[in-house]
Design a protein around this motif. Structure first.
Motif, mmCIF file in Angstrom:
data_model
loop_
_atom_site.group_PDB
_atom_site.id
_atom_site.type_symbol
_atom_site.label_atom_id
_atom_site.label_comp_id
_atom_site.label_asym_id
_atom_site.label_seq_id
_atom_site.Cartn_x
_atom_site.Cartn_y
_atom_site.Cartn_z
ATOM 1 N N PHE A 157 0.807 -1.226 0.000
ATOM 2 C CA PHE A 157 0.000 0.000 0.000
ATOM 3 C C PHE A 157 0.837 1.271 0.000
ATOM 4 O O PHE A 157 0.408 2.310 0.479
ATOM 5 C CB PHE A 157 -1.020 0.009 1.140
ATOM 6 C CG PHE A 157 -2.227 -0.809 0.802
ATOM 7 C CD1 PHE A 157 -3.200 -0.306 -0.032
ATOM 8 C CD2 PHE A 157 -2.348 -2.102 1.268
ATOM 9 C CE1 PHE A 157 -4.304 -1.068 -0.378
ATOM 10 C CE2 PHE A 157 -3.447 -2.873 0.941
ATOM 11 C CZ PHE A 157 -4.427 -2.359 0.106
ATOM 12 N N GLU A 158 2.038 1.197 -0.558
ATOM 13 C CA GLU A 158 2.820 2.401 -0.832
ATOM 14 C C GLU A 158 2.435 2.835 -2.239
ATOM 15 O O GLU A 158 3.145 2.578 -3.209
ATOM 16 C CB GLU A 158 4.309 2.109 -0.707
ATOM 17 C CG GLU A 158 4.720 1.740 0.696
ATOM 18 C CD GLU A 158 6.158 1.269 0.783
ATOM 19 O OE1 GLU A 158 6.883 1.311 -0.239
ATOM 20 O OE2 GLU A 158 6.558 0.843 1.868
ATOM 21 N N CYS A 159 1.277 3.484 -2.336
ATOM 22 C CA CYS A 159 0.659 3.783 -3.622
ATOM 23 C C CYS A 159 1.525 4.716 -4.466
ATOM 24 O O CYS A 159 2.219 5.580 -3.947
ATOM 25 C CB CYS A 159 -0.715 4.387 -3.409
ATOM 26 S SG CYS A 159 -1.826 3.251 -2.558
ATOM 27 N N LEU A 160 1.444 4.511 -5.775
ATOM 28 C CA LEU A 160 2.203 5.286 -6.742
ATOM 29 C C LEU A 160 1.233 5.991 -7.686
ATOM 30 O O LEU A 160 0.182 5.439 -8.019
ATOM 31 C CB LEU A 160 3.129 4.373 -7.537
ATOM 32 C CG LEU A 160 4.111 3.559 -6.707
ATOM 33 C CD1 LEU A 160 4.761 2.488 -7.555
ATOM 34 C CD2 LEU A 160 5.150 4.481 -6.098
ATOM 35 N N THR A 161 1.594 7.197 -8.127
ATOM 36 C CA THR A 161 0.740 7.979 -9.004
ATOM 37 C C THR A 161 1.494 8.364 -10.266
ATOM 38 O O THR A 161 2.663 8.730 -10.210
ATOM 39 C CB THR A 161 0.252 9.252 -8.281
ATOM 40 O OG1 THR A 161 -0.487 8.871 -7.128
ATOM 41 C CG2 THR A 161 -0.638 10.094 -9.179
ATOM 42 N N GLY A 162 0.814 8.261 -11.393
ATOM 43 C CA GLY A 162 1.337 8.729 -12.660
ATOM 44 C C GLY A 162 0.461 9.851 -13.182
ATOM 45 O O GLY A 162 -0.750 9.881 -12.901
ATOM 46 N N LEU A 163 1.042 10.793 -13.917
ATOM 47 C CA LEU A 163 0.320 11.971 -14.397
ATOM 48 C C LEU A 163 0.536 12.195 -15.881
ATOM 49 O O LEU A 163 1.585 11.832 -16.424
ATOM 50 C CB LEU A 163 0.802 13.221 -13.645
ATOM 51 C CG LEU A 163 0.714 13.193 -12.129
ATOM 52 C CD1 LEU A 163 1.435 14.398 -11.538
ATOM 53 C CD2 LEU A 163 -0.726 13.155 -11.676
ATOM 54 N N ASP A 164 -0.440 12.819 -16.529
ATOM 55 C CA ASP A 164 -0.281 13.310 -17.891
ATOM 56 C C ASP A 164 -0.998 14.651 -17.984
ATOM 57 O O ASP A 164 -2.095 14.821 -17.464
ATOM 58 C CB ASP A 164 -0.874 12.341 -18.920
ATOM 59 C CG ASP A 164 -0.545 12.751 -20.360
ATOM 60 O OD1 ASP A 164 0.479 13.444 -20.574
ATOM 61 O OD2 ASP A 164 -1.314 12.375 -21.263
ATOM 62 N N GLY A 165 -0.361 15.601 -18.617
ATOM 63 C CA GLY A 165 -0.988 16.889 -18.829
ATOM 64 C C GLY A 165 -0.361 17.970 -17.992
ATOM 65 O O GLY A 165 0.532 17.706 -17.192
ATOM 66 N N PRO A 166 -0.826 19.154 -18.229
ATOM 67 C CA PRO A 166 -1.929 19.486 -19.122
ATOM 68 C C PRO A 166 -1.555 19.313 -20.605
ATOM 69 O O PRO A 166 -0.454 19.633 -21.007
ATOM 70 C CB PRO A 166 -2.215 20.959 -18.804
ATOM 71 C CG PRO A 166 -0.983 21.471 -18.173
ATOM 72 C CD PRO A 166 -0.278 20.322 -17.545
ATOM 73 N N VAL A 167 -2.521 18.792 -21.370
ATOM 74 C CA VAL A 167 -2.354 18.617 -22.812
ATOM 75 C C VAL A 167 -3.600 19.174 -23.511
ATOM 76 O O VAL A 167 -4.696 19.166 -22.959
ATOM 77 C CB VAL A 167 -2.157 17.140 -23.215
ATOM 78 C CG1 VAL A 167 -0.873 16.582 -22.641
ATOM 79 C CG2 VAL A 167 -3.342 16.288 -22.822
ATOM 80 N N VAL A 168 -3.407 19.650 -24.722
ATOM 81 C CA VAL A 168 -4.527 20.150 -25.526
ATOM 82 C C VAL A 168 -5.160 18.959 -26.243
ATOM 83 O O VAL A 168 -4.454 18.147 -26.859
ATOM 84 C CB VAL A 168 -4.054 21.205 -26.538
ATOM 85 C CG1 VAL A 168 -5.208 21.644 -27.444
ATOM 86 C CG2 VAL A 168 -3.469 22.407 -25.806
ATOM 87 N N ILE A 169 -6.482 18.859 -26.132
ATOM 88 C CA ILE A 169 -7.226 17.803 -26.818
ATOM 89 C C ILE A 169 -8.275 18.469 -27.714
ATOM 90 O O ILE A 169 -8.586 19.649 -27.564
ATOM 91 C CB ILE A 169 -7.889 16.806 -25.835
ATOM 92 C CG1 ILE A 169 -8.912 17.506 -24.941
ATOM 93 C CG2 ILE A 169 -6.838 16.080 -25.029
ATOM 94 C CD1 ILE A 169 -9.739 16.549 -24.100
ATOM 95 N N ARG A 170 -8.802 17.690 -28.628
ATOM 96 C CA ARG A 170 -9.825 18.200 -29.555
ATOM 97 C C ARG A 170 -11.144 17.508 -29.245
ATOM 98 O O ARG A 170 -11.229 16.283 -29.231
ATOM 99 C CB ARG A 170 -9.389 17.894 -30.984
ATOM 100 C CG ARG A 170 -10.275 18.459 -32.018
ATOM 101 C CD ARG A 170 -9.598 19.675 -32.605
ATOM 102 N NE ARG A 170 -10.482 20.243 -33.601
ATOM 103 C CZ ARG A 170 -10.800 21.523 -33.616
ATOM 104 N NH1 ARG A 170 -10.295 22.344 -32.740
ATOM 105 N NH2 ARG A 170 -11.599 21.987 -34.537
ATOM 106 N N LEU A 171 -12.184 18.309 -28.986
ATOM 107 C CA LEU A 171 -13.529 17.782 -28.741
ATOM 108 C C LEU A 171 -14.308 17.816 -30.038
ATOM 109 O O LEU A 171 -14.316 18.820 -30.746
ATOM 110 C CB LEU A 171 -14.252 18.635 -27.691
ATOM 111 C CG LEU A 171 -13.556 18.891 -26.367
ATOM 112 C CD1 LEU A 171 -14.458 19.702 -25.452
ATOM 113 C CD2 LEU A 171 -13.128 17.598 -25.711
ATOM 114 N N HIS A 172 -14.937 16.696 -30.368
ATOM 115 C CA HIS A 172 -15.799 16.648 -31.553
ATOM 116 C C HIS A 172 -16.797 15.538 -31.402
ATOM 117 O O HIS A 172 -16.793 14.753 -30.530
ATOM 118 C CB HIS A 172 -15.026 16.537 -32.864
ATOM 119 C CG HIS A 172 -13.950 15.503 -32.865
ATOM 120 N ND1 HIS A 172 -14.130 14.239 -33.286
ATOM 121 C CD2 HIS A 172 -12.660 15.589 -32.439
ATOM 122 C CE1 HIS A 172 -12.996 13.566 -33.167
ATOM 123 N NE2 HIS A 172 -12.090 14.360 -32.647
#
Length: 148
Positions: free
Chosen positions: A133-148
Protein backbone atom coordinates in the motif's frame (compact mmCIF):
# COMPACT_ATOMS: atom_id res chain seq x y z
CA UNK A 1 37.35 11.04 15.84
CA UNK A 2 37.98 11.83 12.17
CA UNK A 3 37.85 8.11 11.31
CA UNK A 4 34.43 7.79 12.96
CA UNK A 5 33.20 10.78 10.93
CA UNK A 6 34.49 9.26 7.69
CA UNK A 7 32.84 5.88 8.48
CA UNK A 8 29.54 7.59 9.32
CA UNK A 9 29.66 9.63 6.11
CA UNK A 10 30.42 6.51 4.05
CA UNK A 11 27.63 4.55 5.74
CA UNK A 12 25.16 7.39 5.22
CA UNK A 13 26.15 7.69 1.55
CA UNK A 14 25.75 3.95 1.04
CA UNK A 15 22.32 3.96 2.70
CA UNK A 16 21.16 6.86 0.53
CA UNK A 17 22.39 5.06 -2.60
CA UNK A 18 20.46 1.92 -1.60
CA UNK A 19 17.28 3.91 -0.94
CA UNK A 20 17.57 5.77 -4.24
CA UNK A 21 18.25 2.55 -6.13
CA UNK A 22 15.18 0.83 -4.68
CA UNK A 23 13.02 3.88 -5.41
CA UNK A 24 14.26 4.00 -9.00
CA UNK A 25 13.64 0.28 -9.42
CA UNK A 26 9.98 0.69 -8.47
CA UNK A 27 7.88 0.91 -11.63
CA UNK A 28 5.44 3.84 -11.72
CA UNK A 29 1.99 3.59 -13.32
CA UNK A 30 1.52 5.65 -16.49
CA UNK A 31 -1.45 7.36 -18.13
CA UNK A 32 -1.64 9.10 -21.51
CA UNK A 33 -4.53 11.18 -22.81
CA UNK A 34 -5.55 10.65 -26.46
CA UNK A 35 -5.56 13.79 -28.65
CA UNK A 36 -9.27 13.44 -29.61
CA UNK A 37 -12.34 13.13 -27.38
CA UNK A 38 -16.05 12.69 -28.10
CA UNK A 39 -18.48 15.41 -27.00
CA UNK A 40 -22.06 14.37 -26.24
CA UNK A 41 -24.91 16.85 -25.61
CA UNK A 42 -22.47 19.64 -24.62
CA UNK A 43 -22.19 18.26 -21.05
CA UNK A 44 -20.42 14.90 -21.41
CA UNK A 45 -17.01 14.14 -22.91
CA UNK A 46 -15.59 10.66 -23.46
CA UNK A 47 -11.82 10.99 -23.11
CA UNK A 48 -9.79 7.93 -24.18
CA UNK A 49 -6.75 7.30 -21.99
CA UNK A 50 -4.12 4.61 -22.25
CA UNK A 51 -2.73 3.36 -18.97
CA UNK A 52 -0.24 0.83 -17.69
CA UNK A 53 0.56 -0.30 -14.17
CA UNK A 54 2.90 -2.96 -12.76
CA UNK A 55 1.54 -6.49 -12.49
CA UNK A 56 1.98 -6.58 -8.72
CA UNK A 57 -0.26 -3.54 -8.14
CA UNK A 58 -4.00 -2.87 -7.86
CA UNK A 59 -5.40 0.02 -9.88
CA UNK A 60 -7.34 2.35 -7.56
CA UNK A 61 -8.42 5.05 -9.99
CA UNK A 62 -7.91 7.01 -13.17
CA UNK A 63 -9.09 10.62 -12.99
CA UNK A 64 -9.48 13.17 -15.80
CA UNK A 65 -10.11 16.93 -15.61
CA UNK A 66 -11.07 19.03 -18.65
CA UNK A 67 -11.24 22.81 -18.97
CA UNK A 68 -12.35 24.80 -22.01
CA UNK A 69 -12.50 28.55 -22.61
CA UNK A 70 -15.60 29.75 -24.41
CA UNK A 71 -15.20 33.48 -24.87
CA UNK A 72 -14.92 34.94 -21.37
CA UNK A 73 -16.57 31.91 -19.81
CA UNK A 74 -14.96 28.68 -18.67
CA UNK A 75 -16.41 25.17 -18.87
CA UNK A 76 -14.93 22.61 -16.49
CA UNK A 77 -15.59 18.98 -15.80
CA UNK A 78 -14.11 15.85 -14.31
CA UNK A 79 -14.64 12.15 -14.23
CA UNK A 80 -12.97 8.90 -13.44
CA UNK A 81 -13.05 5.17 -13.03
CA UNK A 82 -12.62 3.60 -9.62
CA UNK A 83 -11.66 0.18 -8.37
CA UNK A 84 -12.66 -0.70 -4.81
CA UNK A 85 -12.21 -3.93 -2.86
CA UNK A 86 -15.98 -4.12 -2.33
CA UNK A 87 -16.72 -3.56 -6.04
CA UNK A 88 -13.67 -4.51 -8.13
CA UNK A 89 -13.85 -3.60 -11.80
CA UNK A 90 -12.60 -6.57 -13.89
CA UNK A 91 -11.79 -4.19 -16.78
CA UNK A 92 -9.20 -2.24 -14.75
CA UNK A 93 -6.20 -4.51 -15.15
CA UNK A 94 -2.65 -4.08 -13.90
CA UNK A 95 -0.43 -6.46 -15.85
CA UNK A 96 2.41 -4.22 -17.05
CA UNK A 97 0.93 -3.76 -20.54
CA UNK A 98 -1.00 -0.80 -21.99
CA UNK A 99 -4.81 -0.74 -21.83
CA UNK A 100 -7.24 1.90 -23.13
CA UNK A 101 -10.37 3.04 -21.34
CA UNK A 102 -12.85 5.86 -22.06
CA UNK A 103 -13.30 8.20 -19.11
CA UNK A 104 -16.65 10.00 -18.95
CA UNK A 105 -16.08 13.64 -17.98
CA UNK A 106 -19.23 15.44 -16.84
CA UNK A 107 -19.67 19.21 -16.93
CA UNK A 108 -19.39 20.70 -13.45
CA UNK A 109 -22.59 22.19 -12.06
CA UNK A 110 -20.83 25.47 -11.35
CA UNK A 111 -19.46 25.89 -14.91
CA UNK A 112 -20.28 29.23 -16.50
CA UNK A 113 -21.00 27.60 -19.88
CA UNK A 114 -21.19 24.22 -21.61
CA UNK A 115 -18.53 22.36 -23.61
CA UNK A 116 -18.39 22.83 -27.40
CA UNK A 117 -16.51 21.34 -30.34
CA UNK A 118 -12.93 22.57 -30.46
CA UNK A 119 -9.83 22.69 -28.30
CA UNK A 120 -9.77 22.01 -24.57
CA UNK A 121 -7.12 21.25 -21.98
CA UNK A 122 -7.04 17.94 -20.10
CA UNK A 123 -5.08 16.43 -17.22
CA UNK A 124 -5.13 12.82 -16.06
CA UNK A 125 -3.82 10.86 -13.10
CA UNK A 126 -3.59 7.20 -12.22
CA UNK A 127 -3.06 5.67 -8.79
CA UNK A 128 -2.00 2.05 -8.28
CA UNK A 129 -0.96 0.32 -5.08
CA UNK A 130 1.25 -2.72 -4.46
CA UNK A 131 0.42 -5.10 -1.57
CA UNK A 132 2.47 -2.86 0.76
CA UNK A 133 0.00 0.00 0.00
CA UNK A 134 2.82 2.40 -0.83
CA UNK A 135 0.66 3.78 -3.62
CA UNK A 136 2.20 5.29 -6.74
CA UNK A 137 0.74 7.98 -9.00
CA UNK A 138 1.34 8.73 -12.66
CA UNK A 139 0.32 11.97 -14.40
CA UNK A 140 -0.28 13.31 -17.89
CA UNK A 141 -0.99 16.89 -18.83
CA UNK A 142 -1.93 19.49 -19.12
CA UNK A 143 -2.35 18.62 -22.81
CA UNK A 144 -4.53 20.15 -25.53
CA UNK A 145 -7.23 17.80 -26.82
CA UNK A 146 -9.83 18.20 -29.56
CA UNK A 147 -13.53 17.78 -28.74
CA UNK A 148 -15.80 16.65 -31.55
Amino acid sequence: MQTRFVRTAMLTGTMLWILQSSALAQEVPTVEIAPDATLEAHVLIFVPVTYSCPADTVLLNILVDVIQARGRRIATGNGGVFNTPSQPDPDLICDGTPHTVDIGVVLSEDSATTFRNGSAVAEASITACPPSFECLTGLDGPVVIRLH
